[in-house]
Design a protein around this motif. Structure first.
Motif, PDB file in Angstrom:
ATOM      1  N   TYR A  93       0.816  -1.216   0.000  1.00  0.00           N
ATOM      2  CA  TYR A  93       0.000   0.000   0.000  1.00  0.00           C
ATOM      3  C   TYR A  93       0.849   1.265   0.000  1.00  0.00           C
ATOM      4  O   TYR A  93       0.399   2.307  -0.495  1.00  0.00           O
ATOM      5  N   GLY A  94       2.066   1.170   0.501  1.00  0.00           N
ATOM      6  CA  GLY A  94       2.960   2.322   0.399  1.00  0.00           C
ATOM      7  C   GLY A  94       3.241   2.688  -1.049  1.00  0.00           C
ATOM      8  O   GLY A  94       3.353   3.871  -1.405  1.00  0.00           O
ATOM      9  N   SER A  95       3.355   1.672  -1.923  1.00  0.00           N
ATOM     10  CA  SER A  95       3.598   1.933  -3.348  1.00  0.00           C
ATOM     11  C   SER A  95       2.426   2.668  -3.975  1.00  0.00           C
ATOM     12  O   SER A  95       2.609   3.579  -4.790  1.00  0.00           O
ATOM     13  N   TYR A  96       1.220   2.305  -3.603  1.00  0.00           N
ATOM     14  CA  TYR A  96       0.041   3.001  -4.143  1.00  0.00           C
ATOM     15  C   TYR A  96      -0.103   4.397  -3.538  1.00  0.00           C
ATOM     16  O   TYR A  96      -0.524   5.337  -4.221  1.00  0.00           O
ATOM     17  N   ILE A  97       0.224   4.549  -2.258  1.00  0.00           N
ATOM     18  CA  ILE A  97       0.144   5.873  -1.638  1.00  0.00           C
ATOM     19  C   ILE A  97       1.106   6.843  -2.320  1.00  0.00           C
ATOM     20  O   ILE A  97       0.773   8.005  -2.584  1.00  0.00           O
ATOM     21  N   ASN A  98       2.320   6.378  -2.626  1.00  0.00           N
ATOM     22  CA  ASN A  98       3.355   7.248  -3.185  1.00  0.00           C
ATOM     23  C   ASN A  98       3.360   7.281  -4.702  1.00  0.00           C
ATOM     24  O   ASN A  98       4.264   7.876  -5.300  1.00  0.00           O
ATOM     25  N   ALA A  99       2.398   6.660  -5.352  1.00  0.00           N
ATOM     26  CA  ALA A  99       2.373   6.610  -6.821  1.00  0.00           C
ATOM     27  C   ALA A  99       2.171   8.007  -7.402  1.00  0.00           C
ATOM     28  O   ALA A  99       1.512   8.866  -6.799  1.00  0.00           O
ATOM     29  N   SER A 100       2.718   8.222  -8.585  1.00  0.00           N
ATOM     30  CA  SER A 100       2.608   9.516  -9.252  1.00  0.00           C
ATOM     31  C   SER A 100       1.443   9.561 -10.229  1.00  0.00           C
ATOM     32  O   SER A 100       1.185  10.605 -10.834  1.00  0.00           O
ATOM     33  N   TRP A 101       0.730   8.475 -10.405  1.00  0.00           N
ATOM     34  CA  TRP A 101      -0.376   8.400 -11.359  1.00  0.00           C
ATOM     35  C   TRP A 101      -1.703   8.282 -10.596  1.00  0.00           C
ATOM     36  O   TRP A 101      -1.735   7.943  -9.417  1.00  0.00           O
ATOM     37  N   PRO A 102      -2.833   8.565 -11.260  1.00  0.00           N
ATOM     38  CA  PRO A 102      -4.133   8.560 -10.568  1.00  0.00           C
ATOM     39  C   PRO A 102      -4.501   7.182 -10.035  1.00  0.00           C
ATOM     40  O   PRO A 102      -4.267   6.153 -10.679  1.00  0.00           O
ATOM     41  N   ARG A 103      -5.094   7.146  -8.853  1.00  0.00           N
ATOM     42  CA  ARG A 103      -5.613   5.934  -8.224  1.00  0.00           C
ATOM     43  C   ARG A 103      -6.488   6.365  -7.060  1.00  0.00           C
ATOM     44  O   ARG A 103      -6.391   7.492  -6.578  1.00  0.00           O
ATOM     45  N   LEU A 104      -7.348   5.476  -6.625  1.00  0.00           N
ATOM     46  CA  LEU A 104      -8.222   5.746  -5.489  1.00  0.00           C
ATOM     47  C   LEU A 104      -8.182   4.527  -4.579  1.00  0.00           C
ATOM     48  O   LEU A 104      -8.389   3.406  -5.029  1.00  0.00           O
ATOM     49  N   ILE A 105      -7.894   4.755  -3.290  1.00  0.00           N
ATOM     50  CA  ILE A 105      -7.811   3.668  -2.315  1.00  0.00           C
ATOM     51  C   ILE A 105      -9.036   3.736  -1.409  1.00  0.00           C
ATOM     52  O   ILE A 105      -9.349   4.794  -0.856  1.00  0.00           O
ATOM     53  N   VAL A 106      -9.748   2.608  -1.266  1.00  0.00           N
ATOM     54  CA  VAL A 106     -10.971   2.547  -0.464  1.00  0.00           C
ATOM     55  C   VAL A 106     -10.832   1.456   0.591  1.00  0.00           C
ATOM     56  O   VAL A 106     -10.085   0.494   0.412  1.00  0.00           O
ATOM     57  N   ARG A 107     -11.556   1.603   1.686  1.00  0.00           N
ATOM     58  CA  ARG A 107     -11.492   0.626   2.778  1.00  0.00           C
ATOM     59  C   ARG A 107     -12.505  -0.498   2.574  1.00  0.00           C
ATOM     60  O   ARG A 107     -13.653  -0.260   2.176  1.00  0.00           O
ATOM     61  N   TYR A 108     -12.088  -1.699   2.901  1.00  0.00           N
ATOM     62  CA  TYR A 108     -12.992  -2.845   2.884  1.00  0.00           C
ATOM     63  C   TYR A 108     -14.153  -2.629   3.852  1.00  0.00           C
ATOM     64  O   TYR A 108     -15.301  -2.987   3.556  1.00  0.00           O
ATOM     65  N   GLU A 109     -13.874  -2.033   4.999  1.00  0.00           N
ATOM     66  CA  GLU A 109     -14.925  -1.808   5.994  1.00  0.00           C
ATOM     67  C   GLU A 109     -16.036  -0.926   5.431  1.00  0.00           C
ATOM     68  O   GLU A 109     -17.220  -1.138   5.737  1.00  0.00           O
ATOM     69  N   ASP A 110     -15.682   0.049   4.609  1.00  0.00           N
ATOM     70  CA  ASP A 110     -16.702   0.904   4.005  1.00  0.00           C
ATOM     71  C   ASP A 110     -17.495   0.157   2.935  1.00  0.00           C
ATOM     72  O   ASP A 110     -18.668   0.463   2.696  1.00  0.00           O
ATOM     73  N   LEU A 111     -16.865  -0.809   2.263  1.00  0.00           N
ATOM     74  CA  LEU A 111     -17.598  -1.632   1.297  1.00  0.00           C
ATOM     75  C   LEU A 111     -18.661  -2.473   1.981  1.00  0.00           C
ATOM     76  O   LEU A 111     -19.689  -2.804   1.381  1.00  0.00           O
ATOM     77  N   ILE A 112     -18.433  -2.822   3.237  1.00  0.00           N
ATOM     78  CA  ILE A 112     -19.383  -3.624   3.998  1.00  0.00           C
ATOM     79  C   ILE A 112     -20.474  -2.756   4.615  1.00  0.00           C
ATOM     80  O   ILE A 112     -21.665  -3.057   4.506  1.00  0.00           O
ATOM     81  N   PHE A 113     -20.092  -1.661   5.243  1.00  0.00           N
ATOM     82  CA  PHE A 113     -21.045  -0.873   6.025  1.00  0.00           C
ATOM     83  C   PHE A 113     -21.583   0.349   5.273  1.00  0.00           C
ATOM     84  O   PHE A 113     -22.626   0.886   5.676  1.00  0.00           O
ATOM     85  N   ARG A 114     -20.921   0.798   4.216  1.00  0.00           N
ATOM     86  CA  ARG A 114     -21.411   1.924   3.408  1.00  0.00           C
ATOM     87  C   ARG A 114     -21.125   1.666   1.926  1.00  0.00           C
ATOM     88  O   ARG A 114     -20.434   2.440   1.257  1.00  0.00           O
ATOM     89  N   PRO A 115     -21.641   0.580   1.389  1.00  0.00           N
ATOM     90  CA  PRO A 115     -21.276   0.195   0.017  1.00  0.00           C
ATOM     91  C   PRO A 115     -21.733   1.188  -1.051  1.00  0.00           C
ATOM     92  O   PRO A 115     -21.010   1.421  -2.024  1.00  0.00           O
ATOM     93  N   ARG A 116     -22.910   1.776  -0.865  1.00  0.00           N
ATOM     94  CA  ARG A 116     -23.401   2.674  -1.910  1.00  0.00           C
ATOM     95  C   ARG A 116     -22.547   3.930  -2.010  1.00  0.00           C
ATOM     96  O   ARG A 116     -22.184   4.359  -3.114  1.00  0.00           O
ATOM     97  N   GLN A 117     -22.227   4.540  -0.867  1.00  0.00           N
ATOM     98  CA  GLN A 117     -21.445   5.768  -0.911  1.00  0.00           C
ATOM     99  C   GLN A 117     -20.063   5.536  -1.534  1.00  0.00           C
ATOM    100  O   GLN A 117     -19.585   6.353  -2.318  1.00  0.00           O
TER     101      GLN A 117
END
Length: 429
Positions: A318-342
């Motif tokens: 995840y450090g590689s994705y945090i420091n990447a120079s290109w577009p990306r979006l990181i989401v939490r698994y917990e939010d997929l369970i408890f707030r999937p629509r948002q």
């Protein structure tokens, strides 16, 4: 000679010939009209059936896309605001009952489960009612994970991705290490999101949503050349920069629980009585006591990587994705369970996509059963939506880790990474 002579003589048309020719003409015209009517009736039936099928789907009509081509603002920063609006929207689907069984009131989690297809009001199903009674309170989840809004990293890169040329060739796809909900995220996007610029050119059969990034969803991105050139099996040659990765991350302690149950291609010293086995203890064989940690080896398509421990892999991936120079979006698994629509709305809008059914609550498709298929690679234990929610109340507070493991995790886990996603270490106390 006689045949030639007969052929050279003009044919004398008889009454029989005239009647035969007239009847043949009438029959031919009748058959032609019959065939024409059959074709008209057949095409009409086919057209009516196609329109019925089209109306019954949750796709939008292509006429709307043709009448309203993708606006320039949508290819710029317009969808960033949409993504942030999705995060601010805390409403849940409403139902006619108003009150659910056993006096639980309008619990947001029960509303999600009911919309997903669970019979939450069926009191005859005792096992289901027992499980529903064990659900965590959403306020407890909010307190544990930093508030009522989903935690996303990379919203500031949405505009850069949407501004890339040839929007009709843009895709949204999923990445993340093992056991972090990549299949769930992919199915939520597949059921609810489409890329309008692409469907305008290729139709709704090509919505621009892919199951994984071209280089492989579990593959690390620490090597830029590998990310650009490597292609996972069955992935066609799509430029990596044409794909917005939606990267899933999970609470490291719950993630290690899942890795103990099903390690995929990760290998390290562990046993059924002690897992995840981060640091050696006095009870371990002498050959292990001098080690600082138990290293792991992971086999990827095209390469094998070694890490000092399972948590070093977590930090580095995840450090590689945090420091990447290109577009990306990181989401939490917990939010997929408890707030999937948002989360699904925010991810879809970040890529420049639109939600099916104009994003109405009642048109959102939840994923009830496990998003993993039945192949052996995904193991025997597969978790549906209700079971995934219950994991957060059933897990022991120390996740069955030894004091040595807890101390090691508290020392090794990347503090900045934990802070970004409101994850917390567990102390030995």
């Amino acid at each position: 000679i006689n045949r030639r002579r007969k052929a050279s003589q003009p044919h004398q048309e008889t009454a029989f010939d005239r009647n035969y020719n007239d009847e043949t003409k009438r029959t031919g015209r009748s058959n032609l009209r019959r065939r024409q009517w059959c074709m008209i009736v057949g095409l009409s039936i086919l057209l009516l059936y196609s329109l019925k099928r089209w109306n019954n789907t949750h796709f939008i009509y292509m006429e709307e896309l043709e009448d309203k081509p993708v606006e320039k603002t949508n290819m710029g920063g317009g969808f960033r605001a949409d993504a942030e609006d999705a995060l601010n929207d805390q409403t849940y689907p409403q139902h006619a009952q108003g009150q659910t069984q056993q006096g639980r009131g309008q619990s947001p989690l029960l509303e999600i489960l009911q919309t997903a297809g669970y019979s939450v009001d069926d009191t005859s199903d005792e096992q289901l009612q027992i499980k529903l009674g064990q659900l965590p309170a959403l306020e407890w989840i909010d307190d544990k994970y930093g508030g009522a809004k989903p935690a996303l990293f990379g919203l500031d890169t949405c505009q850069a991705f949407q501004s890339l040329p040839h929007a009709e060739e843009h895709f949204i796809a999923v990445a993340g290490t093992f056991n972090t909900g990549t299949n769930l995220m992919a199915q939520l996007l597949w059921e609810n999101c489409y890329m309008p610029a692409r469907t305008h050119v290729y139709g709704m059969q090509s919505r621009g949503v892919r199951w994984q990034v071209p280089y492989g969803k579990h593959t690390p991105v620490d090597n830029e050349t590998h990310r650009r050139l490597h292609r996972a099996p069955n992935e066609r040659d799509i430029p990596a920069n044409n794909v917005l990765p939606i990267v899933t991350i999970r609470d490291p302690y719950f993630w290690m629980d899942s890795m103990c149950r099903h390690p995929y291609e990760m290998e390290w010293t562990r046993d059924e009585t002690q897992c995840p086995k981060l640091a050696p203890t006095a009870e371990d064989p002498e050959m292990f006591r001098t080690m600082k940690s138990f290293p792991v080896r992971i086999k990827y398509d095209g390469k094998t990587m070694l890490h000092a421990s399972i948590l070093h892999h977590y930090n580095e991936f995840y450090g590689s994705y945090i420091n990447a120079s290109w577009p990306r979006l990181i989401v939490r698994y917990e939010d997929l369970i408890f707030r999937p629509r948002q989360v699904t709305e925010a991810a879809c809008h970040c890529a420049g996509g639109k939600m099916m059914g104009d994003g109405r609550h009642e048109s959102f498709h939840y994923v009830k059963e496990s998003a993993k298929d039945n192949s052996a690679v995904h193991g025997r234990q597969k978790t549906g939506l209700l079971e995934a929610m219950l994991q957060y109340t059933r897990a022991p507070s120390n996740h069955n880790m030894t004091s040595a493991d807890l101390e090691y995790a508290e020392r090794v886990l990347d503090a900045h990474l934990l802070q970004l996603f409101h994850y917390k270490t567990i102390s030995t106390n």
